[in-house]
Design a protein around this motif. Structure first.
Motif, PDB file in Angstrom:
ATOM      1  N   SER A 111     -31.703  16.368  37.921  1.00  7.99           N
ATOM      2  CA  SER A 111     -30.571  17.500  38.501  1.00  7.99           C
ATOM      3  C   SER A 111     -29.705  16.530  39.094  1.00  7.99           C
ATOM      4  O   SER A 111     -29.649  15.485  39.288  1.00  7.99           O
ATOM      5  CB  SER A 111     -31.297  17.994  39.582  1.00  7.99           C
ATOM      6  OG  SER A 111     -31.841  17.463  40.441  1.00  7.99           O
ATOM      7  N   THR A 112     -28.472  17.472  39.310  1.00  4.97           N
ATOM      8  CA  THR A 112     -27.399  16.661  39.902  1.00  4.97           C
ATOM      9  C   THR A 112     -26.529  17.869  40.871  1.00  4.97           C
ATOM     10  O   THR A 112     -26.779  18.720  40.493  1.00  4.97           O
ATOM     11  CB  THR A 112     -26.336  16.002  39.164  1.00  4.97           C
ATOM     12  OG1 THR A 112     -25.339  15.245  39.778  1.00  4.97           O
ATOM     13  CG2 THR A 112     -25.554  17.043  38.240  1.00  4.97           C
ATOM     14  N   THR A 113     -26.096  17.586  41.840  1.00  9.03           N
ATOM     15  CA  THR A 113     -25.415  18.431  42.806  1.00  9.03           C
ATOM     16  C   THR A 113     -23.933  18.171  42.692  1.00  9.03           C
ATOM     17  O   THR A 113     -23.298  16.928  42.545  1.00  9.03           O
ATOM     18  CB  THR A 113     -25.688  18.251  44.348  1.00  9.03           C
ATOM     19  OG1 THR A 113     -26.947  18.443  44.223  1.00  9.03           O
ATOM     20  CG2 THR A 113     -25.148  19.520  45.326  1.00  9.03           C
ATOM     21  N   ASN A 172     -20.345  19.335  44.283  1.00  9.88           N
ATOM     22  CA  ASN A 172     -20.100  19.890  45.660  1.00  9.88           C
ATOM     23  C   ASN A 172     -18.721  20.451  45.483  1.00  9.88           C
ATOM     24  O   ASN A 172     -17.670  19.723  45.344  1.00  9.88           O
ATOM     25  CB  ASN A 172     -19.913  18.433  46.746  1.00  9.88           C
ATOM     26  CG  ASN A 172     -21.365  17.861  47.030  1.00  9.88           C
ATOM     27  OD1 ASN A 172     -22.167  18.595  47.088  1.00  9.88           O
ATOM     28  ND2 ASN A 172     -21.451  16.741  47.083  1.00  9.88           N
ATOM     29  N   GLY A 214     -24.781  24.968  51.031  1.00  7.26           N
ATOM     30  CA  GLY A 214     -24.774  23.641  50.956  1.00  7.26           C
ATOM     31  C   GLY A 214     -26.377  22.979  50.810  1.00  7.26           C
ATOM     32  O   GLY A 214     -27.254  23.941  51.387  1.00  7.26           O
ATOM     33  N   ALA A 215     -26.489  21.945  50.440  1.00  5.41           N
ATOM     34  CA  ALA A 215     -27.768  21.278  50.497  1.00  5.41           C
ATOM     35  C   ALA A 215     -27.902  20.157  51.407  1.00  5.41           C
ATOM     36  O   ALA A 215     -26.961  19.624  51.924  1.00  5.41           O
ATOM     37  CB  ALA A 215     -28.063  20.471  49.084  1.00  5.41           C
ATOM     38  N   GLY A 233     -21.982  24.035  46.943  1.00  3.24           N
ATOM     39  CA  GLY A 233     -21.835  23.473  45.580  1.00  3.24           C
ATOM     40  C   GLY A 233     -22.990  24.057  44.601  1.00  3.24           C
ATOM     41  O   GLY A 233     -23.302  25.117  44.899  1.00  3.24           O
ATOM     42  N   LYS A 266     -26.062  23.018  41.734  1.00  4.86           N
ATOM     43  CA  LYS A 266     -26.967  22.082  41.388  1.00  4.86           C
ATOM     44  C   LYS A 266     -27.350  22.644  39.850  1.00  4.86           C
ATOM     45  O   LYS A 266     -27.672  23.356  39.509  1.00  4.86           O
ATOM     46  CB  LYS A 266     -28.426  22.366  42.102  1.00  4.86           C
ATOM     47  CG  LYS A 266     -29.497  21.082  41.706  1.00  4.86           C
ATOM     48  CD  LYS A 266     -30.453  21.006  42.584  1.00  4.86           C
ATOM     49  CE  LYS A 266     -30.090  20.439  43.662  1.00  4.86           C
ATOM     50  NZ  LYS A 266     -31.136  20.161  44.688  1.00  4.86           N
ATOM     51  N   ALA A 271     -26.395  24.819  45.197  1.00  3.62           N
ATOM     52  CA  ALA A 271     -26.905  23.483  45.536  1.00  3.62           C
ATOM     53  C   ALA A 271     -27.913  23.430  46.452  1.00  3.62           C
ATOM     54  O   ALA A 271     -28.695  22.251  46.451  1.00  3.62           O
ATOM     55  CB  ALA A 271     -25.688  22.567  46.346  1.00  3.62           C
ATOM     56  N   SER A 272     -28.357  24.336  47.231  1.00  3.75           N
ATOM     57  CA  SER A 272     -29.389  24.352  48.296  1.00  3.75           C
ATOM     58  C   SER A 272     -30.346  24.641  47.615  1.00  3.75           C
ATOM     59  O   SER A 272     -31.811  24.575  48.160  1.00  3.75           O
ATOM     60  CB  SER A 272     -29.096  25.535  49.143  1.00  3.75           C
ATOM     61  OG  SER A 272     -28.857  26.764  48.687  1.00  3.75           O
ATOM     62  N   ASN A 281     -34.278  24.343  45.301  1.00  2.00           N
ATOM     63  CA  ASN A 281     -34.925  23.162  44.967  1.00  2.00           C
ATOM     64  C   ASN A 281     -35.284  23.100  43.568  1.00  2.00           C
ATOM     65  O   ASN A 281     -35.411  23.845  43.093  1.00  2.00           O
ATOM     66  CB  ASN A 281     -36.609  23.606  46.065  1.00  2.00           C
ATOM     67  CG  ASN A 281     -36.989  22.406  45.980  1.00  2.00           C
ATOM     68  OD1 ASN A 281     -37.769  21.965  45.048  1.00  2.00           O
ATOM     69  ND2 ASN A 281     -37.442  21.778  47.344  1.00  2.00           N
ATOM     70  N   GLU A 282     -35.652  21.853  43.407  1.00  5.47           N
ATOM     71  CA  GLU A 282     -35.903  21.581  41.942  1.00  5.47           C
ATOM     72  C   GLU A 282     -37.270  22.192  41.342  1.00  5.47           C
ATOM     73  O   GLU A 282     -37.558  22.431  40.336  1.00  5.47           O
ATOM     74  CB  GLU A 282     -35.751  20.174  41.560  1.00  5.47           C
ATOM     75  CG  GLU A 282     -34.412  19.383  41.458  1.00  5.47           C
ATOM     76  CD  GLU A 282     -34.001  18.860  42.885  1.00  5.47           C
ATOM     77  OE1 GLU A 282     -34.473  19.245  43.913  1.00  5.47           O
ATOM     78  OE2 GLU A 282     -33.039  18.104  42.786  1.00  5.47           O
TER      79      GLU A 282
END
Length: 148
Positions: A24-26, A28, A36-37, A49, A51, A71-72, A74-75
């Motif tokens: 994974s990548t965020t 922004n 946000g994360a 952003g 994810k 972005a917040s 969770n994987e």
């Protein structure tokens, strides 16, 4: 298109087609729209952003599943969506650590490779020899402690 061929230098115990890579990548952006994360910065501002979570086919080196969330996110929620073939190995980073999911994989004949969290609790069941000069630091069979 230049296709990269991979080989497994671990004794060919498993076919490369049975390896799934999760990452994974965020990105922004959109801070006014998406939550946000991570922790708030000292100035109280947090970037929003996207994810982007992917599952990559190992031999083809191409994503075969992409999930885009705030972005917040969770994987570990992403893992619930993934279907892995019996006997396959999921390779993932620490962001995907979810012991309940690992237990389900283990009980269903699927496997995983990941880095452990610093606070992980486990028992060493067996320590195996490591070939001198290899990049392998340790080869151990462990039992993760999850709840009881």
């Amino acid at each position: 298109m230049n296709k990269t061929n991979f080989s497994l230098l671990i004794g060919a115990e498993i076919a490369p087609e049975l390896i799934e890579i999760f990452d994974s990548t965020t990105i922004n952006l959109f801070k006014e729209i998406l939550k946000g994360a991570g922790r708030n910065a000292i100035d109280g501002k947090k970037k929003g952003g996207l994810k982007v979570i992917t599952k990559i086919d190992f031999p083809e080196n191409v994503p075969n599943y992409i999930c885009i969330k705030a972005a917040s996110a969770n994987e570990t929620g992403f893992l619930k969506l993934m279907e892995m073939e019996k006997g396959s190995i999921g390779v993932m980073d620490k962001g995907f650590n979810k012991y309940f999911y690992f237990d389900l994989l283990d009980k269903s004949g699927r496997f995983f490779v990941t880095r452990k969290n610093a606070n992980a609790c486990y028992d060493v069941l067996e320590t195996r020899a490591v070939e001198q000069g290899s990049d392998i630091v340790k080869n151990q069979v462990i039992l993760l402690k999850y709840k009881d």
